[in-house]
Design a protein around this motif. Structure first.
Motif, PDB file in Angstrom:
ATOM      1  N   LYS A 123       0.802  -1.225   0.000  1.00  0.00           N
ATOM      2  CA  LYS A 123       0.000   0.000   0.000  1.00  0.00           C
ATOM      3  C   LYS A 123       0.839   1.283   0.000  1.00  0.00           C
ATOM      4  O   LYS A 123       0.335   2.347   0.350  1.00  0.00           O
ATOM      5  N   CYS A 124       2.095   1.183  -0.386  1.00  0.00           N
ATOM      6  CA  CYS A 124       2.964   2.368  -0.406  1.00  0.00           C
ATOM      7  C   CYS A 124       3.365   2.792  -1.820  1.00  0.00           C
ATOM      8  O   CYS A 124       4.067   3.795  -1.987  1.00  0.00           O
ATOM      9  N   THR A 125       2.950   2.047  -2.821  1.00  0.00           N
ATOM     10  CA  THR A 125       3.369   2.328  -4.196  1.00  0.00           C
ATOM     11  C   THR A 125       2.919   3.713  -4.660  1.00  0.00           C
ATOM     12  O   THR A 125       3.695   4.459  -5.287  1.00  0.00           O
ATOM     13  N   THR A 126       1.680   4.072  -4.369  1.00  0.00           N
ATOM     14  CA  THR A 126       1.154   5.369  -4.805  1.00  0.00           C
ATOM     15  C   THR A 126       1.961   6.522  -4.215  1.00  0.00           C
ATOM     16  O   THR A 126       2.315   7.477  -4.910  1.00  0.00           O
ATOM     17  N   ARG A 127       2.269   6.438  -2.923  1.00  0.00           N
ATOM     18  CA  ARG A 127       3.036   7.505  -2.266  1.00  0.00           C
ATOM     19  C   ARG A 127       4.432   7.616  -2.872  1.00  0.00           C
ATOM     20  O   ARG A 127       4.954   8.722  -3.073  1.00  0.00           O
ATOM     21  N   LEU A 128       5.035   6.492  -3.206  1.00  0.00           N
ATOM     22  CA  LEU A 128       6.356   6.508  -3.833  1.00  0.00           C
ATOM     23  C   LEU A 128       6.301   7.173  -5.208  1.00  0.00           C
ATOM     24  O   LEU A 128       7.204   7.938  -5.571  1.00  0.00           O
ATOM     25  N   ARG A 129       5.265   6.885  -5.958  1.00  0.00           N
ATOM     26  CA  ARG A 129       5.117   7.494  -7.284  1.00  0.00           C
ATOM     27  C   ARG A 129       4.973   9.014  -7.179  1.00  0.00           C
ATOM     28  O   ARG A 129       5.527   9.768  -7.988  1.00  0.00           O
ATOM     29  N   ILE A 130       4.216   9.464  -6.180  1.00  0.00           N
ATOM     30  CA  ILE A 130       4.016  10.906  -5.980  1.00  0.00           C
ATOM     31  C   ILE A 130       5.347  11.583  -5.677  1.00  0.00           C
ATOM     32  O   ILE A 130       5.686  12.624  -6.249  1.00  0.00           O
ATOM     33  N   ILE A 131       6.121  10.987  -4.768  1.00  0.00           N
ATOM     34  CA  ILE A 131       7.412  11.568  -4.392  1.00  0.00           C
ATOM     35  C   ILE A 131       8.353  11.599  -5.602  1.00  0.00           C
ATOM     36  O   ILE A 131       9.026  12.611  -5.863  1.00  0.00           O
ATOM     37  N   ALA A 132       8.407  10.491  -6.344  1.00  0.00           N
ATOM     38  CA  ALA A 132       9.289  10.421  -7.514  1.00  0.00           C
ATOM     39  C   ALA A 132       8.894  11.466  -8.571  1.00  0.00           C
ATOM     40  O   ALA A 132       9.756  12.129  -9.164  1.00  0.00           O
ATOM     41  N   ALA A 192      10.882  20.041 -13.097  1.00  0.00           N
ATOM     42  CA  ALA A 192      11.986  20.878 -13.579  1.00  0.00           C
ATOM     43  C   ALA A 192      12.298  22.028 -12.620  1.00  0.00           C
ATOM     44  O   ALA A 192      13.435  22.508 -12.554  1.00  0.00           O
ATOM     45  N   ASP A 193      11.266  22.493 -11.878  1.00  0.00           N
ATOM     46  CA  ASP A 193      11.500  23.626 -10.979  1.00  0.00           C
ATOM     47  C   ASP A 193      12.076  23.223  -9.625  1.00  0.00           C
ATOM     48  O   ASP A 193      12.357  24.067  -8.776  1.00  0.00           O
ATOM     49  N   VAL A 194      12.254  21.913  -9.398  1.00  0.00           N
ATOM     50  CA  VAL A 194      12.848  21.435  -8.134  1.00  0.00           C
ATOM     51  C   VAL A 194      14.359  21.398  -8.294  1.00  0.00           C
ATOM     52  O   VAL A 194      14.889  20.615  -9.085  1.00  0.00           O
ATOM     53  N   GLU A 195      15.051  22.236  -7.532  1.00  0.00           N
ATOM     54  CA  GLU A 195      16.509  22.293  -7.647  1.00  0.00           C
ATOM     55  C   GLU A 195      17.224  21.475  -6.568  1.00  0.00           C
ATOM     56  O   GLU A 195      18.389  21.112  -6.723  1.00  0.00           O
ATOM     57  N   ALA A 196      16.543  21.200  -5.459  1.00  0.00           N
ATOM     58  CA  ALA A 196      17.163  20.425  -4.369  1.00  0.00           C
ATOM     59  C   ALA A 196      16.075  19.755  -3.556  1.00  0.00           C
ATOM     60  O   ALA A 196      14.914  20.185  -3.544  1.00  0.00           O
ATOM     61  N   VAL A 197      16.450  18.674  -2.883  1.00  0.00           N
ATOM     62  CA  VAL A 197      15.521  17.917  -2.042  1.00  0.00           C
ATOM     63  C   VAL A 197      15.980  18.048  -0.587  1.00  0.00           C
ATOM     64  O   VAL A 197      17.154  17.837  -0.277  1.00  0.00           O
ATOM     65  N   ILE A 211      16.333   9.515  -7.203  1.00  0.00           N
ATOM     66  CA  ILE A 211      16.433  10.971  -7.132  1.00  0.00           C
ATOM     67  C   ILE A 211      17.904  11.369  -7.234  1.00  0.00           C
ATOM     68  O   ILE A 211      18.736  10.912  -6.456  1.00  0.00           O
ATOM     69  N   LYS A 212      18.229  12.221  -8.181  1.00  0.00           N
ATOM     70  CA  LYS A 212      19.625  12.598  -8.450  1.00  0.00           C
ATOM     71  C   LYS A 212      19.942  14.041  -8.058  1.00  0.00           C
ATOM     72  O   LYS A 212      21.064  14.500  -8.261  1.00  0.00           O
TER      73      LYS A 212
END
Length: 624
Positions: free
Chosen positions: A80-89, A95-100, A123-124
């Motif tokens: 039951k965690c697949t959906t949450r992982l997809r959202i995070i990925a 493109a506007d995310v420069e850092a995590v 995540i790179k």
């Protein structure tokens, strides 16, 4: 405009961060502002693949296939965690995310939860680390103003990864081996073991065997009453007092089977001797001597999680799990305390100003009435008294940077308590408030009295002892509602002199039949203490020192370990105590018989913690 993707450990923390930073719009699965995107995990979202997923042959649990040691540890999504992982990925790839930003709990496990997500979601982008000690809006904003590079915490991650992989190896292999050896056809659950769970069980098993082996023995005690009459030669008030016979020459080695017997010097194991003393002392005159010593008791230290759990169990019978849950709500939902999953009882040296701000807030409770467990007028009085002091007491004991690792002691925040606390939350909050105040008060002084009454009859001497005490200086105990007493009313002070010794006469003596009792079972508070101090059982000095820092488990995991032992049927509750079951006794016995005694000893954890500490501090490298 570029943004930071902030990943919190749970939804409630994400919402608190969004509220503190401001300007966030709720997008259901995340929150977004002009500068930030905030989303969340729900604890561990991934786990290691199972043995049968490594190789189908492991579907059958065969001893000949052990040990199972995979070439690498691959991750998979938990149920039951697949959906949450997809959202995070998906958010990380924007493109506007420069850092995590890693906003998971500040510690080894929080680091692992985040890094697993980074690895699994590929995540790179650059990583930044948020390190919070409390969840107040001010603390959150300060944390974001001082974000650290994720690389600064690489060693912490490596240590966390090593711990997770080692626990998997030990758990998988020992569980399969034990289940093949011990599981009957009617059993539905497997037999499990682990490097923390099993040594904890071993302590309870050993104690339970002591109880089962115990054989009660009869003994006798003599309780007497003595009268001190009016004596014109000294100023001692006439009074009657009670005393118990004891043998000052008693050697505990003489009666080995009573070695756990408390008050053993008061026990008479020969009835004829007891009756002889009774008849001889009856109505006889005695000489009385007394000592009164002032015993200072320093203020208790601030709470870490384990000491808080012990106190809550001792005072209220709350389990370690219930105490942690209540403390976590006080931290996350109510913002009333600092991070609870800590092993430190100290504060950083730069926290003096914050401590005084907290006292100032508590002083405003003066006009608020008591509410259940919460005594607001008492908190206000104590806080005002501390604010009026010219300097802080116990500074060196409380403020010590060298004794703080990830988090400092549990203390209140500047947030004032509302009226929505549950009963268990109020009880825990009350403990934390009182301890936070008491820690800065002076020592309490107790006057301890020991009165020895000596009866001499021909060539025989028999001694009786009376103990008493009273609080002569309340000190820190004022915060707990104690009042100082001028004297112990039952034992007026003796005014004897060498020229006018205190004399008494036996008024009454009673012979009591008793039976020795088995050792009392270990309470949850006592077990937590044993887990915390498990290093004392390890002979190797280096390993002992390593485990001494953490004990068996961590403050955050000890409650889970106890609950796991209960769930798996290895231990059970007996009123407020815990006892090993037959299943638990058999498990430890088998491990010792087949030469796996290290799995039941803290030494294994000591060795592992020693190496993990080296990895965490960069002096030992994890082997890929």
């Amino acid at each position: 405009m570029s943004k930071h993707l902030i990943i919190a450990e749970k939804p409630s923390v994400a919402k608190d961060i969004a509220k503190a930073l401001g300007g966030c719009k709720d997008e259901k699965e995340y929150l977004e502002s002009e500068n930030n995107i905030i989303t969340w995990a729900v604890g561990h979202l991934v786990e290691f693949i199972s043995p049968e997923e490594i190789d189908p042959k492991y579907k059958a649990w065969k001893l000949e296939d052990l040990p199972i040691i995979p070439k690498s540890f691959s991750l998979k999504a938990k149920d039951k965690c697949t959906t949450r992982l997809r959202i995070i990925a998906k958010l990380a790839k924007r493109a506007d995310v420069e850092a995590v930003v890693n906003a998971c709990d500040a510690g080894r496990e929080g680091e692992l939860i985040f890094r697993e997500l980074v690895s699994f979601c590929k995540i790179k982008k650059p990583i930044l680390r948020l390190w919070l000690q409390s969840m107040t809006p001010e603390a959150i904003r300060n944390g974001f103003a001082s974000l650290k590079p994720g690389a600064d915490y690489e060693n912490l991650y490596q240590a966390a990864q090593c711990r997770a992989e080692a626990d998997w190896l030990i758990g998988i292999n020992s569980t399969r081996a034990l289940t093949r050896r011990l599981k009957t056809r009617t059993e539905k659950v497997s037999w499990s073991a682990g490097r923390v769970q099993t040594p904890t069980l071993a302590m309870l098993q050993s104690h339970e065997l002591d109880i089962l082996k115990f054989r009660p023995a009869p003994y006798w005690r003599l309780k007497a009453k003595f009268d001190i009459p009016i004596n014109k030669e000294n100023e001692t008030k006439p009074h009657t007092y009670e005393a118990v016979y004891f043998d000052p020459k008693f050697d505990p080695k003489q009666i080995s089977e009573e070695k756990n017997f408390k008050g053993r010097d008061e026990a008479i194991f020969d009835r004829a001797l007891a009756e002889h003393i009774e008849q001889t002392v009856k109505g006889h005159q005695a000489q009385v001597e007394e000592t009164r010593k002032n015993k200072p008791e320093a203020a208790p230290p601030l709470f870490d999680l384990t000491s808080l759990q012990r106190e809550a169990n001792r005072r209220f019978g709350l389990s370690a799990k219930s105490t942690l849950a209540a403390a976590q709500r006080l931290y996350e939902s109510h913002k009333l305390i600092t991070y609870p999953r800590t092993s430190s009882k100290c504060l950083p040296t730069d926290y003096v100003g914050q401590v005084k701000r907290i006292w100032s807030g508590m002083a405003t409770y003066a006009s608020r009435a008591e509410e259940g467990s919460l005594n607001f007028p008492l908190y206000a009085t104590a806080a005002s008294k501390l604010l009026a002091e010219p300097k802080l007491r116990n500074y060196g004991k409380i403020f010590d940077d060298s004794r703080i690792s990830d988090h400092f002691a549990i203390i209140p925040t500047t947030q004032l308590a509302g009226r929505s606390l549950r009963d268990d939350e109020a009880k825990i909050y009350n403990l934390i408030l009182r301890r936070f105040l008491a820690a800065f008060f002076p020592p309490a002084v107790t006057t301890v009295i020991e009165r020895i009454t000596t009866v001499k009859a021909e060539d025989e001497t028999f001694t009786f002892r009376t103990k008493g005490n009273f609080l002569s200086e309340k000190g820190w105990k004022e915060v707990y509602g104690y009042d100082s007493q001028e004297e112990c009313s039952a034992l007026p002070e003796l005014k004897a002199t060498p020229q006018a010794p205190a004399l008494a006469r036996n008024k009454e003596i009673t012979l009591k039949d008793e039976m020795t009792k088995p050792p009392t079972r270990i309470t949850e508070a006592r077990l937590l203490s044993l887990m915390e101090n498990a290093g004392k059982q390890v002979e190797d000095e280096e390993l002992s020192n390593a485990i001494e820092e953490t004990g068996l488990g961590t403050p955050a995991t000890r409650a889970e370990i106890i609950e796991a032992l209960l769930t798996r049927g290895y231990i059970e509750r007996a009123d407020r105590a815990l006892k090993a079951t037959t299943k638990g006794i058999i498990l430890i016995d088998l491990l010792k018989r087949i030469g796996c005694h290290r799995l039941a000893s803290p030494e294994l954890t000591g060795r592992m913690e020693y190496n993990l500490n080296q990895v965490e501090h960069g002096t030992y490298k994890r082997k890929a």
